[in-house]
Enzyme design. Structure first.
Site, short mmCIF file in Angstrom:
data_model
loop_
_atom_site.label_atom_id
_atom_site.label_comp_id
_atom_site.label_asym_id
_atom_site.label_seq_id
_atom_site.Cartn_x
_atom_site.Cartn_y
_atom_site.Cartn_z
N CYS A 122 -6.17 3.25 2.60
CA CYS A 122 -6.46 1.82 2.55
C CYS A 122 -5.08 1.36 1.94
CB CYS A 122 -7.50 1.46 1.70
SG CYS A 122 -7.55 -0.51 1.49
N CYS A 125 -5.83 -0.67 -1.50
CA CYS A 125 -6.37 -0.10 -2.76
C CYS A 125 -6.20 1.45 -2.69
CB CYS A 125 -7.71 -0.58 -3.06
SG CYS A 125 -9.00 0.50 -1.96
N CYS A 171 -13.48 -1.45 3.86
CA CYS A 171 -13.09 -0.18 2.87
C CYS A 171 -13.79 -0.48 1.55
CB CYS A 171 -11.46 -0.47 2.15
SG CYS A 171 -11.34 0.51 0.70
N CYS A 174 -12.31 -1.93 -1.98
CA CYS A 174 -11.76 -3.31 -2.03
C CYS A 174 -12.41 -4.20 -0.81
CB CYS A 174 -10.27 -3.28 -1.86
SG CYS A 174 -9.55 -2.68 -0.36
N CYS A 194 -12.25 2.18 15.45
CA CYS A 194 -11.14 1.73 15.84
C CYS A 194 -10.50 1.03 15.04
CB CYS A 194 -11.69 0.85 17.26
SG CYS A 194 -10.22 -0.32 17.91
#
Ligand SMILES: [Zn+2]
Length: 208
Positions: A122, A125, A171, A174, A194
């Site tokens: 990510c 984070c 995610c 976060c 995607c």
């Protein structure tokens, strides 16, 4: 590129050491500091935990940067930031996608399977999200995967915006928006995650 990323990680770990020196280790609740450092991806989140004790504690799956091996379950605090803090952390393009559920223009970012083995974390984070081994060329212009690196590291959300019914992917570390998942992907799952390239950063494995 790799060494720069590594140095940043080390900086975060040094910050965490300093934060833990203030007694915040007790707040982590039975998870050893070594475990958090080994999590490698919990660095930024753990540092936040030292200052944001009200952030929910999560049990995510952590992975090593050097070869992507699974380090097992790890406790981290959800990264909770203000919009101003997110702006400082992310590029404008990443902020638009991740914090405003935007979509980058197709083919605007790297979307093809990289030549080297690695994984995607990510951009907000550092939570591990996808192994490049599960990436495929969907022809859409967005990086596409047939499964996340760990189911608990992403969150599925029903998305009815724009008159469509889709499943958005965020995610877990976060809550930042990453993309959508569709059921027209390749086997073995038949799924197509995607993703927006700007919401992730690629980490090439140092060993294979
Ligand atoms: Zn994240």
């Amino acid at each position: 590129m790799t060494s720069v990323t590594h140095d940043k990680t080390m900086d975060r770990r040094r910050f965490l050491f300093a934060a833990l020196g203030g007694g915040a280790a007790l707040a982590i609740g039975g998870v050893s500091a070594a475990r958090l450092f080994g999590a490698n991806g919990g660095g930024a989140m753990a540092a936040t935990a030292a200052t944001t004790s009200t952030a929910p504690q999560l049990l995510l799956e952590c992975f090593a940067d050097d070869d992507g091996h699974n380090l097992g379950p790890c406790y981290v605090r959800k990264l909770l930031l203000t919009d101003a803090q997110w702006h400082a952390r992310l590029s404008d393009a990443a902020f638009s996608v991740m914090r405003r559920a935007g979509t980058e223009i197709a083919f605007s970012g790297p979307h093809e399977k990289p030549n080297s083995k690695g994984m995607y974390r990510c951009a907000g984070c550092d939570t591990a999200l996808f192994d490049a081994a599960t990436q495929f060329d969907s022809g859409t212009g967005w990086p596409s995967f047939w499964k996340p690196i760990a189911k608990q590291n992403v969150i599925e959300i029903n998305d009815t915006s724009f008159g469509m019914t889709r499943t958005a992917i965020s995610c877990a570390g976060c809550d930042s928006h990453l993309g959508h998942v569709f059921d027209d992907g390749p086997q073995p799952t038949g799924l197509r995650y995607c993703m927006n390239s700007v919401a992730m950063r690629f980490v090439a494995f140092r060993t294979s």
